[in-house]
Scaffold this motif. Structure first.
Motif, PDB file in Angstrom:
ATOM      1  N   SER A 168      -2.538 -25.155  79.498  1.00 33.86           N
ATOM      2  CA  SER A 168      -1.479 -26.095  79.129  1.00 33.86           C
ATOM      3  C   SER A 168      -1.120 -26.961  80.321  1.00 33.86           C
ATOM      4  CB  SER A 168      -0.243 -25.329  78.636  1.00 33.86           C
ATOM      5  OG  SER A 168       0.816 -26.218  78.363  1.00 33.86           O
ATOM      6  N   ASN A 171       4.664 -26.721  81.434  1.00 35.11           N
ATOM      7  CA  ASN A 171       5.301 -25.456  81.077  1.00 35.11           C
ATOM      8  C   ASN A 171       6.291 -25.672  79.939  1.00 35.11           C
ATOM      9  OD1 ASN A 171       7.629 -26.576  82.255  1.00 35.11           O
ATOM     10  ND2 ASN A 171       7.148 -25.658  84.254  1.00 35.11           N
ATOM     11  N   SER A 172       6.965 -24.614  79.514  1.00 40.85           N
ATOM     12  CA  SER A 172       7.829 -24.689  78.330  1.00 40.85           C
ATOM     13  C   SER A 172       9.010 -25.626  78.534  1.00 40.85           C
ATOM     14  CB  SER A 172       8.334 -23.284  77.963  1.00 40.85           C
ATOM     15  OG  SER A 172       7.249 -22.429  77.681  1.00 40.85           O
ATOM     16  N   SER A 173       9.617 -25.592  79.710  1.00 40.27           N
ATOM     17  CA  SER A 173      10.778 -26.460  79.964  1.00 40.27           C
ATOM     18  C   SER A 173      10.382 -27.926  79.966  1.00 40.27           C
ATOM     19  CB  SER A 173      11.433 -26.075  81.293  1.00 40.27           C
ATOM     20  OG  SER A 173      10.513 -26.200  82.363  1.00 40.27           O
ATOM     21  N   ILE A 175       7.883 -29.222  78.333  1.00 39.99           N
ATOM     22  CA  ILE A 175       7.568 -29.591  76.943  1.00 39.99           C
ATOM     23  C   ILE A 175       8.842 -29.878  76.170  1.00 39.99           C
ATOM     24  CG2 ILE A 175       6.615 -28.730  74.774  1.00 39.99           C
ATOM     25  CD1 ILE A 175       4.549 -27.209  76.400  1.00 39.99           C
ATOM     26  N   ARG A 176       9.904 -29.067  76.382  1.00 36.49           N
ATOM     27  CA  ARG A 176      11.172 -29.294  75.680  1.00 36.49           C
ATOM     28  C   ARG A 176      11.805 -30.618  76.088  1.00 36.49           C
ATOM     29  NH1 ARG A 176      11.759 -23.706  76.632  1.00 36.49           N
ATOM     30  NH2 ARG A 176      12.986 -24.123  78.503  1.00 36.49           N
ATOM     31  N   ASP A 193      13.050 -23.779  71.084  1.00 35.66           N
ATOM     32  CA  ASP A 193      12.155 -23.470  72.194  1.00 35.66           C
ATOM     33  C   ASP A 193      10.710 -23.666  71.760  1.00 35.66           C
ATOM     34  OD1 ASP A 193      11.326 -22.749  74.670  1.00 35.66           O
ATOM     35  OD2 ASP A 193      11.893 -20.637  74.539  1.00 35.66           O
ATOM     36  N   LEU A 194       9.854 -23.930  72.724  1.00 35.91           N
ATOM     37  CA  LEU A 194       8.414 -24.024  72.495  1.00 35.91           C
ATOM     38  C   LEU A 194       7.727 -23.339  73.664  1.00 35.91           C
ATOM     39  CD1 LEU A 194       5.978 -25.040  70.918  1.00 35.91           C
ATOM     40  CD2 LEU A 194       6.147 -27.198  72.130  1.00 35.91           C
ATOM     41  N   VAL A 195       7.174 -22.170  73.415  1.00 36.82           N
ATOM     42  CA  VAL A 195       6.561 -21.350  74.456  1.00 36.82           C
ATOM     43  C   VAL A 195       5.051 -21.405  74.292  1.00 36.82           C
ATOM     44  CG1 VAL A 195       6.436 -19.055  75.474  1.00 36.82           C
ATOM     45  CG2 VAL A 195       8.583 -19.855  74.462  1.00 36.82           C
ATOM     46  N   VAL A 196       4.349 -21.691  75.395  1.00 42.13           N
ATOM     47  CA  VAL A 196       2.889 -21.778  75.390  1.00 42.13           C
ATOM     48  C   VAL A 196       2.344 -20.689  76.311  1.00 42.13           C
ATOM     49  CG1 VAL A 196       0.885 -23.232  75.785  1.00 42.13           C
ATOM     50  CG2 VAL A 196       3.013 -24.247  74.969  1.00 42.13           C
ATOM     51  N   LYS A 197       1.473 -19.847  75.772  1.00 39.88           N
ATOM     52  CA  LYS A 197       0.860 -18.770  76.549  1.00 39.88           C
ATOM     53  C   LYS A 197      -0.649 -18.895  76.486  1.00 39.88           C
ATOM     54  CE  LYS A 197       4.588 -15.426  75.762  1.00 39.88           C
ATOM     55  NZ  LYS A 197       4.919 -14.067  75.231  1.00 39.88           N
ATOM     56  N   CYS A 209       0.875 -21.165  70.970  1.00 29.94           N
ATOM     57  CA  CYS A 209       2.095 -21.980  70.991  1.00 29.94           C
ATOM     58  C   CYS A 209       3.076 -21.398  69.978  1.00 29.94           C
ATOM     59  CB  CYS A 209       1.791 -23.430  70.647  1.00 29.94           C
ATOM     60  SG  CYS A 209       0.482 -24.160  71.648  1.00 29.94           S
TER      61      CYS A 209
END
Length: 409
Positions: A168, A171-173, A175-176, A193-197, A209
């Motif tokens: 990715s 990071n998640s922050s 992306i938000r 929230d949108l968390v990508v691992k 995602c």
């Protein structure tokens, strides 16, 4: 003289370089893209086949913005081309990674953008806005205060992790923060929230995602929950209506019909679910049950009051028979008394009056005791009504406190 000419020549060269004009075509011609089409299009663009190709995915809540990967066969020195560090070339000349969504249920028909951006380091950036239709298990138990989590897995369909590694870009922050720029109207849902691992799956590199969204509950609160609560308050306030149980029951039934209309509205708003019924269903059913219990309580108080104040049918018949006999005997005694007045005189008449006054006194005392009994019965009925109301109020409070605590948390 030669030294002077050489000095002038050297002084002229920087000026000539500064006036040099360059075109993106010069860079494309230098890279020789069209003649190397087989190398750039047919195979994965990397020199060392033992190392995986790193593909960077940049995405936001609404779509995938772009995909970037490095092409080892495309690079140039920007200083040789007037510091041109990026060019735009048709994407059809390059190899494109085969990315796929595992949860996708409808084939995406949106094509890649026709042109790609190529940097001097060989980084190719391709853009593909897309709309994803995927499967997601939803839990409506806390409707309309529910929070849903949906996961989307991005992977390659052909290349294992040893060939392609997905990463990715943000990071998640980040992306938000980008999501706030692109999304104007969220509709019924608000993204939390949108968390990508990055994780391997069956030998393939994947990006997981996870989108966390919350339902906008204001519509349901103002259209359903608050009206139901206000109707219940009206049902409770009917306790203070002046003592007319028929009016109380009519009022309570009218309020119950109002909550029935809200139940029909709930049937239209409630999403279909095969799991346990949502808490809002328990809320409406519980409210209707409490209102129905209020009507039954009023009927019970009416029955108790009527049972206490109901006169004995045997004594009533006896009184009627006694009164009938009294009327008969009085009509016969009137004739005898007229004869006795003429015979006995005033003394007998006074005795008769005293006896009648004594009977009147007993009748008055009897009526007074009856009224006192009725007053005591009315007070007892009022105490029963208050006791039942307070018990009902405690049940209502306990029900709503328990429900709202469970609803919110």
């Amino acid at each position: 003289m030669r030294l002077l000419v050489l000095y002038l020549f050297l002084d002229y060269i920087p000026g000539a370089l500064l006036k040099q004009t360059c075109k993106h075509y010069d860079v494309a011609k230098y890279l020789n893209i069209t003649e190397r089409e087989d190398l750039l299009l047919m195979t994965m663009p990397k020199n060392n086949w033992t190392e995986p190709l790193l593909i960077t995915v940049d995405l936001v809540f609404i779509s995938i913005l772009d995909v970037m990967w490095k092409n080892d066969f495309l690079s140039w020195d920007p200083q040789q081309f007037c510091n041109i560090s990026h060019i735009t070339v048709p994407l059809s000349y390059f190899w494109v990674p085969d990315l796929y969504f595992l949860e996708q249920v409808v084939e995406d028909a949106s094509p890649w953008m026709r042109y790609a951006n190529v940097s001097h380091e060989g980084i190719i950036t391709a853009l593909k806005p897309m709309r994803l239709t995927s499967t997601c298990i939803l839990d409506f138990y806390y409707f309309p205060f529910d929070i849903q989590k949906c996961s989307v897995t991005i992977t390659s369909t052909m290349h294992l992790e040893s060939s392609i590694v997905l990463k990715s870009l943000k990071n998640s922050s980040e992306i938000r923060s980008e999501e706030e720029k692109f999304v104007v109207d969220h509709g019924e849902w608000h993204p939390l929230d949108l968390v990508v691992k990055e994780k391997p799956l069956n030998g393939y590199s994947t990006l997981l995602c996870t989108v966390v969204i919350q339902r906008q509950s204001s519509l349901y609160v103002f259209a359903l929950i608050l009206p139901s609560f206000f109707l219940l308050i009206l049902d409770l306030l009917s306790f203070y209506i002046p003592r007319s149980y028929n009016e109380k029951i009519s009022f309570k039934i009218t309020v119950l019909l109002g909550i029935s209309v809200l139940t029909l509205i709930l049937n239209d708003l409630l999403p279909a679910s095969s799991d346990a019924p949502p808490i809002i269903v328990l809320f409406v059913i519980g409210t209707m049950s409490l209102m129905t219990a209020g009507i039954l309580e009023t009927i019970f108080v009416m029955y108790i009051g009527g049972k206490i104040l109901r006169p004995d049918s045997t004594s009533a018949k006896t009184n009627l028979l006694y009164e009938g006999n009294m009327l008969k005997s009085c009509s016969e005694e009137v004739k005898l008394e007229e004869e006795k007045v003429l015979e006995g005189g005033v003394v007998w008449m006074l005795e008769r009056i005293c006896r009648d006054m004594h009977l009147v006194k007993e009748q008055i005392l009897s009526l007074r005791s009856t009224k006192e009994l009725e007053a005591k019965c009315a007070m007892f009925q009022e105490k029963i009504e208050k006791l039942v109301f307070y018990i009902h109020l405690v049940l209502v409070t306990a029900f709503y406190v328990t429900l709202f605590i469970k609803w919110k948390w």
